[in-house]
Structures are given as C-alpha cells and as structure tokens.
Enzyme design. Structure first.
Site, PDB file in Angstrom:
ATOM      1  N   GLY A   1       0.772  -1.241   0.000  1.00  0.00           N
ATOM      2  CA  GLY A   1       0.000   0.000   0.000  1.00  0.00           C
ATOM      3  C   GLY A   1       0.801   1.288   0.000  1.00  0.00           C
ATOM      4  O   GLY A   1       0.276   2.328   0.401  1.00  0.00           O
TER       5      GLY A   1
ATOM      6  N   ASN B   1       1.640   2.951  -2.657  1.00  0.00           N
ATOM      7  CA  ASN B   1       0.930   3.814  -3.619  1.00  0.00           C
ATOM      8  C   ASN B   1      -0.394   4.290  -3.048  1.00  0.00           C
ATOM      9  O   ASN B   1      -0.757   5.459  -3.195  1.00  0.00           O
ATOM     10  CB  ASN B   1       0.685   3.059  -4.932  1.00  0.00           C
ATOM     11  CG  ASN B   1       1.907   3.065  -5.816  1.00  0.00           C
ATOM     12  OD1 ASN B   1       2.210   4.060  -6.475  1.00  0.00           O
ATOM     13  ND2 ASN B   1       2.648   1.965  -5.814  1.00  0.00           N
TER      14      ASN B   1
ATOM     15  N   LEU C   1      -4.052  -7.572  -7.373  1.00  0.00           N
ATOM     16  CA  LEU C   1      -3.619  -8.748  -8.127  1.00  0.00           C
ATOM     17  C   LEU C   1      -4.745  -9.532  -8.806  1.00  0.00           C
ATOM     18  O   LEU C   1      -4.469 -10.489  -9.527  1.00  0.00           O
ATOM     19  CB  LEU C   1      -2.810  -9.684  -7.212  1.00  0.00           C
ATOM     20  CG  LEU C   1      -1.505  -9.072  -6.673  1.00  0.00           C
ATOM     21  CD1 LEU C   1      -0.814 -10.040  -5.728  1.00  0.00           C
ATOM     22  CD2 LEU C   1      -0.576  -8.664  -7.804  1.00  0.00           C
TER      23      LEU C   1
ATOM     24  N   LEU D   1      -7.950 -10.093 -11.494  1.00  0.00           N
ATOM     25  CA  LEU D   1      -8.533  -9.561 -12.730  1.00  0.00           C
ATOM     26  C   LEU D   1      -9.845  -8.867 -12.383  1.00  0.00           C
ATOM     27  O   LEU D   1     -10.544  -9.267 -11.440  1.00  0.00           O
ATOM     28  CB  LEU D   1      -8.792 -10.689 -13.722  1.00  0.00           C
ATOM     29  CG  LEU D   1      -7.566 -11.233 -14.463  1.00  0.00           C
ATOM     30  CD1 LEU D   1      -7.987 -12.402 -15.347  1.00  0.00           C
ATOM     31  CD2 LEU D   1      -6.876 -10.153 -15.281  1.00  0.00           C
TER      32      LEU D   1
ATOM     33  N   ASN E   1      -4.619   1.066 -14.000  1.00  0.00           N
ATOM     34  CA  ASN E   1      -3.675   0.241 -13.228  1.00  0.00           C
ATOM     35  C   ASN E   1      -2.280   0.844 -13.357  1.00  0.00           C
ATOM     36  O   ASN E   1      -1.970   1.498 -14.355  1.00  0.00           O
ATOM     37  CB  ASN E   1      -3.663  -1.180 -13.800  1.00  0.00           C
ATOM     38  CG  ASN E   1      -2.725  -2.107 -13.050  1.00  0.00           C
ATOM     39  OD1 ASN E   1      -2.689  -2.108 -11.812  1.00  0.00           O
ATOM     40  ND2 ASN E   1      -1.949  -2.898 -13.774  1.00  0.00           N
TER      41      ASN E   1
ATOM     42  N   HIS F   1       1.731  -0.326 -13.437  1.00  0.00           N
ATOM     43  CA  HIS F   1       2.590  -1.503 -13.608  1.00  0.00           C
ATOM     44  C   HIS F   1       4.052  -1.047 -13.507  1.00  0.00           C
ATOM     45  O   HIS F   1       4.429  -0.050 -14.118  1.00  0.00           O
ATOM     46  CB  HIS F   1       2.325  -2.158 -14.967  1.00  0.00           C
ATOM     47  CG  HIS F   1       3.062  -3.444 -15.122  1.00  0.00           C
ATOM     48  ND1 HIS F   1       2.638  -4.621 -14.521  1.00  0.00           N
ATOM     49  CD2 HIS F   1       4.218  -3.751 -15.762  1.00  0.00           C
ATOM     50  CE1 HIS F   1       3.504  -5.591 -14.800  1.00  0.00           C
ATOM     51  NE2 HIS F   1       4.472  -5.097 -15.552  1.00  0.00           N
TER      52      HIS F   1
ATOM     53  N   ASP G   1      -2.543  -6.372 -17.628  1.00  0.00           N
ATOM     54  CA  ASP G   1      -1.551  -5.428 -18.164  1.00  0.00           C
ATOM     55  C   ASP G   1      -1.680  -5.172 -19.664  1.00  0.00           C
ATOM     56  O   ASP G   1      -0.685  -4.843 -20.330  1.00  0.00           O
ATOM     57  CB  ASP G   1      -0.121  -5.936 -17.882  1.00  0.00           C
ATOM     58  CG  ASP G   1       0.104  -6.221 -16.415  1.00  0.00           C
ATOM     59  OD1 ASP G   1      -0.437  -5.476 -15.580  1.00  0.00           O
ATOM     60  OD2 ASP G   1       0.813  -7.201 -16.098  1.00  0.00           O
TER      61      ASP G   1
ATOM     62  N   GLU H   1      12.631   2.543  -9.606  1.00  0.00           N
ATOM     63  CA  GLU H   1      11.316   2.564 -10.270  1.00  0.00           C
ATOM     64  C   GLU H   1      10.227   3.040  -9.295  1.00  0.00           C
ATOM     65  O   GLU H   1       9.329   3.783  -9.664  1.00  0.00           O
ATOM     66  CB  GLU H   1      11.002   1.153 -10.804  1.00  0.00           C
ATOM     67  CG  GLU H   1       9.734   1.050 -11.632  1.00  0.00           C
ATOM     68  CD  GLU H   1       8.471   0.946 -10.822  1.00  0.00           C
ATOM     69  OE1 GLU H   1       7.431   1.437 -11.269  1.00  0.00           O
ATOM     70  OE2 GLU H   1       8.520   0.374  -9.705  1.00  0.00           O
TER      71      GLU H   1
HETATM   72  C1  GRF Z   1       3.760  -1.336  -7.343  1.00  0.00           C
HETATM   73  O1  GRF Z   1       5.063  -1.590  -7.719  1.00  0.00           O
HETATM   74  C2  GRF Z   1       2.886  -1.226  -8.551  1.00  0.00           C
HETATM   75  O2  GRF Z   1       3.553  -0.772  -9.672  1.00  0.00           O
HETATM   76  C3  GRF Z   1       2.449  -2.634  -8.757  1.00  0.00           C
HETATM   77  O3  GRF Z   1       2.337  -3.190  -7.487  1.00  0.00           O
HETATM   78  C4  GRF Z   1       3.163  -2.488  -6.576  1.00  0.00           C
HETATM   79  C5  GRF Z   1       2.303  -2.067  -5.447  1.00  0.00           C
HETATM   80  O4  GRF Z   1       3.041  -1.635  -4.343  1.00  0.00           O
HETATM   81  N1  GRF Z   1       1.253  -2.707  -9.555  1.00  0.00           N
HETATM   82  P1  GRF Z   1       2.305  -0.960  -3.110  1.00  0.00           P
HETATM   83  O5  GRF Z   1       1.306  -1.962  -2.566  1.00  0.00           O
HETATM   84  O6  GRF Z   1       1.640   0.279  -3.612  1.00  0.00           O
HETATM   85  O7  GRF Z   1       3.386  -0.668  -2.110  1.00  0.00           O
END
Ligand code: GRF
Length: 197
Positions: free
Chosen positions: A18, A20, A91, A93, A108, A110, A151, A176
């Site tokens: 989490g 993000n 994770l 669909l 989404n 990625h 994706d 990244e």
């Molecule tokens: C991130 O790297 C994002 O790009 C991918 O899953 C990861 C999620 O990380 N889809 P977090 O749960 O936000 O720490």
C-alpha cells in the site's frame, strides 16, 4: 476551476503493502479534483487496508467470490458514489460487469515499461528480476486502462529510469518505485480533470 462539490470519488483496489495507496490518499487531501472514498481489498491481512484505516479512509475487505459477483460489488460502488477506480498493486482480474460500468474509468499501475514485462505472474519483484535478467538499460512505470486481461489495456503514461549494469533487482525496484511516488497521483489527477461525469 473545479469546485469542491465536484470532487470525483476514487476507489483504490489493493492487495499488497500500500505505498501507492497511502501516497494517493495523502496527495488527494490537497487536491480539488478528487478524494479517496474507499479502499478495497480481497486479500486477508492486507497491509494497504491497515494503512488506509489509519489515515481515516473507509476500507472494505471482500472475498474473491463476492468481488466477482455484480450483486455484491456494484452496490458497494454505488453506496460510496465511486466515479473512478485505481488499481494500486491489485492482483485480481477485474470482472466484466465492472469494466462495463466504469468504461475508461479504471486504471492500473505496472512497474515496468509495458508491453514488456507484463502479463500473468509479472508482478512485484518478478518484474524487476526479469528486467535485470533481460539486460535492459532502462525501465520505468506504466499507467494504463484496465481490460479483462492482465496489463493489456491502452497505455496512458510512462516514465523512465536508467538501469545500470551493476544494479541488483532491488536497486531497480527502488529507482522505479520513486517514479511511482512522484507521478502516479498526478496522472490520476490529470485524468479526473478530463472526466465528464
Ligand atoms: C507497485 O510496484 C505497482 O507498480 C504494482 O504493485 C506495486 C504495489 O506496491 N502494480 P504498493 O502496494 O503500492 O506498495
């Protein structure tokens, strides 16, 4: 100018740590365009849900079975008046009925430059390990529209960072991830500005 009453309501779907989700919640506290109205997970013990709870955002755990049932998921989207859905490390669909209801309103993130290093099983560290193994000289993040496949939707935005020969997958992941923290909320905010709801 966007008035406060026009704030779009975001649902963030999560499965993991989490970072993000937290970043998006905090960012939109200072935005007139949107607010995180719900964080939803189908993963038991999901750290992202705990983080959102601590930040005072409504959260919901839903079984995978309920998530795939329009009778369960759509009423929740209605109850929280959701306009836009962000998958942030989610994770599962997305079921067709949700794609139908939220046309061009589910995105989404990625952690690679799609269409490379995407698809089933390409998540988290697997992605950065594959980038290293392929000897790439750059990687990055991709924001894309969500379709019924992993994706595969149209790309909205990409941001790049170099990969150096001596980098480990952890180094690549770190660099990244900084991109995600800087750019993902801003991309979302830009898309909300284009929404005509
Ligand atoms: C991130 O790297 C994002 O790009 C991918 O899953 C990861 C999620 O990380 N889809 P977090 O749960 O936000 O720490």
């Amino acid at each position: 100018m966007v008035m406060a009453g026009n704030k779009k309501k975001l649902a963030v779907f999560v499965s993991g740590t989490g970072t993000n989700c937290e970043n998006i919640i905090r960012y939109f506290r200072g935005s007139e365009r949107g607010e995180v109205a719900l964080v939803l997970s189908t993963t038991t013990g999901c750290l992202a849900l705990e983080k959102a709870q601590r930040l005072g955002v409504p959260t919901m755990f839903m079984s995978r079975e309920d998530f795939r049932s329009g009778n369960r998921l759509l009423p929740v989207m209605d109850r929280f008046k959701i306009d836009f859905i962000v998958l942030a490390g989610f994770l599962q669909l997305v079921p067709d009925f949700l794609l139908g209801r939220f046309d061009h309103a589910i995105i989404n993130i990625h952690p690679a430059l799609l269409p490379k290093f995407g698809g089933k099983g390409m998540y988290g560290h697997h992605v950065h390990e594959a980038v290293k193994a392929a000897g790439e000289t750059e990687t990055g993040m991709t924001v894309h529209w969500v379709t019924k496949d992993y994706d595969a939707g149209e790309i909205i935005a990409q941001f790049r960072v170099p990969v150096y020969p001596e980098d480990t997958p952890d180094d690549i992941a770190y660099r990244e991830h900084l991109l995600e923290m800087e750019h993902f909320p801003k991309v979302i905010e830009g898309l909300l500005g284009d929404l005509h709801l």
